[in-house]
Write an enzyme that holds these catalytic residues in place. Structure first.
Site, PDB file in Angstrom:
ATOM      1  N   ASP A 152      31.786  38.671  75.582  1.00 48.21           N
ATOM      2  CA  ASP A 152      30.573  38.062  76.116  1.00 48.21           C
ATOM      3  C   ASP A 152      29.395  38.404  75.230  1.00 48.21           C
ATOM      4  OD1 ASP A 152      28.365  37.627  78.437  1.00 48.21           O
ATOM      5  OD2 ASP A 152      30.236  36.634  78.974  1.00 48.21           O
ATOM      6  N   HIS A 161      23.893  39.048  80.342  1.00 48.14           N
ATOM      7  CA  HIS A 161      25.083  38.363  80.870  1.00 48.14           C
ATOM      8  C   HIS A 161      26.306  39.281  80.833  1.00 48.14           C
ATOM      9  CE1 HIS A 161      28.122  35.003  80.968  1.00 48.14           C
ATOM     10  NE2 HIS A 161      27.182  34.375  81.654  1.00 48.14           N
ATOM     11  N   SER A 180      30.938  31.977  85.449  1.00 39.46           N
ATOM     12  CA  SER A 180      30.886  33.179  84.614  1.00 39.46           C
ATOM     13  C   SER A 180      31.112  34.445  85.428  1.00 39.46           C
ATOM     14  CB  SER A 180      29.515  33.300  83.936  1.00 39.46           C
ATOM     15  OG  SER A 180      29.429  32.513  82.788  1.00 39.46           O
TER      16      SER A 180
END
Length: 478
Positions: A167, A204, A414
């Site tokens: 990621d 994230h 996600s």
């Protein structure tokens, strides 16, 4: 004017790749982004066939130039892919690239004779999955605990399950969040812009690591910043980056991947084909996000879960809305999605807890759900104005700004993905199961909860410590 998130993301990603001309595809619709003037082929004899076939076709077409067909390199690499230039892309035009479309059509007869695809577009793979985010993060209300909460399992270095998160990198102060004490990996390269505000999608990877740690505390989590550059990478580079991620630490038990792209096909991505074949020979389980386009179009790598050779190798994960009873409005869906997990307004650590940091919204919310759903979904609630959504001459005001001091709420496939990855890891710990693919089978076989997604009953993977939230209708006039 309603926001156009797909187009807004296109501009954002194009700015992050200033030397790579991009187009929307496939031809006259917007399902994915790809590099103009380039197609991908397998190295060696197949690349030669592609070059010769396309050059011959272009020589007979007055509006195309055979001389443009040439290797764009590299000729050999671990992914087994060659970039072939088929045109000189016009700058500043985001519509589909006719030269690429013509080149792919020219190859159909040769592909028919060989029985498999010879070439494809060079797609953009992104963590916006795909270039259309579920939403942007929202500061969690003061005092609201993580959701899911940590399940109380103790960490044991000798039995911990290895989870690799591919990621964005970790925030510099991630370790100030105790559940991430055993997490390691790459730091986020650039966290803030020139004004000191968080960049889009920064945090994230930290948020995802926090979700894995909550569902499965007995894990050794490694976060690799494979997608630090605006969360996007060309398909031709993505396979090599995946190899790099596993080469650094060896193949883990579980890979959590919240990135991908559609490509309008049912046979995968050429750029990750070599990685997927090597993955198949390992003991690792890939848990992959199904994407946020509200579409049934296969989304890769998640859709490998539906291919016969990969059904035991890949777990594709869609997102459920806040109550866990139905699919989230944005979630991709279809027979290629193996299971669904909560994916709306989860609470995890976006940043560490050393100091508050501001964020400026990039996208505006909508007056109504962009996918036609009737509940107060993330398309429209909570409301905010984003800098990318408004034309300067018609902007209703300054973009909304918020401050994060650790926890955030965030939505998207996600985040459903690390919940599923964590449940696999937790199952391995609880049942002393050393095979993550066996754990996947056992976990799905034991599912007792189901949700409704587009009229179908689907397996719902609900972490025991996850707290459902009530689903409401939008307020009148909202």
């Amino acid at each position: 004017m309603a926001p156009q998130r797909f187009h807004e993301q296109f501009d954002q990603i194009q700015r992050s790749m200033p030397d790579v001309p991009l187009a929307m595809g496939p031809d006259d619709s917007a399902e994915f982004f790809y590099e103009k003037g380039v197609i991908l082929a397998r190295d060696g004899e197949e690349a030669r066939v592609v070059e010769e076939t396309v050059r011959s076709h272009f020589a007979a077409a007055p509006d195309l130039t055979a001389d443009d067909v040439r290797r764009a390199g590299p000729e050999t690499n671990r992914t087994g892919i060659t970039r072939i230039r088929v045109g000189d892309p016009a700058p500043g035009v985001r519509d589909g690239d006719p030269a690429v479309a013509h080149a792919l059509r020219a190859l159909r007869e040769a592909e028919g004779r060989r029985g498999h695809r010879l070439a494809g577009r060079n797609h953009v793979v992104s963590i916006a999955v795909n270039a259309c985010p579920g939403d942007e993060p929202v500061p969690a209300p003061a005092g609201e605990p993580p959701n899911p909460a940590a399940d109380g399992t103790r960490y044991d270095q000798d039995t911990a399950v290895g989870v690799l998160v591919i990621d964005t990198g970790l925030m510099h102060d991630y370790a100030s969040y105790p559940p991430l004490a055993h997490t390691r990996g790459d730091g986020q390269v650039t966290e803030t812009d020139a004004a000191g505000a968080l960049r889009e999608y920064v945090g994230h990877g930290t948020f995802i690591a926090g979700l894995v740690a909550a569902v499965a505390p007995n894990t050794d989590i490694t976060v690799r910043g494979t997608l630090d550059d605006a969360g996007a990478v060309l398909e031709s580079e993505f396979g090599a980056r995946l190899f790099d991620a596993v080469d650094r630490d060896g193949w883990p038990d579980v890979i959590s991947l919240s990135a991908g792209t559609a490509n309008g096909r049912f046979d995968g991505l050429l750029g990750v084909d070599a990685f997927m074949r090597e993955l198949r020979e390992q003991d690792t389980l890939l848990v992959a996000a199904a994407g946020n386009n509200g579409s049934a179009t296969p989304f890769w790598p998640a859709a490998y879960a539906a291919l016969p050779d990969y059904q035991d190798v890949v777990l594709s994960v869609g997102a459920l809305r806040g109550d866990g009873e139905r699919g989230a409005c944005f979630s991709n869906h279809g027979p290629w999605v193996a299971a669904y997990a909560p994916g709306e307004r989860l609470v995890s650590s976006l940043t560490g807890f050393e100091a508050p940091v501001p964020y400026v919204y990039q996208h505006s919310t909508y007056d109504a759900c962009r996918y036609g759903f009737g509940y107060a979904c993330t398309c429209q609630s909570p409301r905010h104005t984003g800098v990318l959504s408004e034309e300067p001459e018609s902007a209703p005001g300054e973009p909304d700004r918020v401050t994060f001091a650790g926890f955030a709420q965030w939505s998207g496939t996600s985040f459903a993905t690390p919940l599923a990855a964590g449940l696999v890891a937790a199952h391995m710990s609880a049942h002393k199961e050393s095979d993550p693919r066996a754990a996947r089978r056992q976990l799905l076989a034991a599912v007792t909860a189901y949700a409704e997604v587009r009229g179908a009953q689907v397996p719902a993977l609900l972490p025991p410590t996850w707290r459902p939230t009530p689903v409401t209708r939008p307020a009148p006039g909202a």
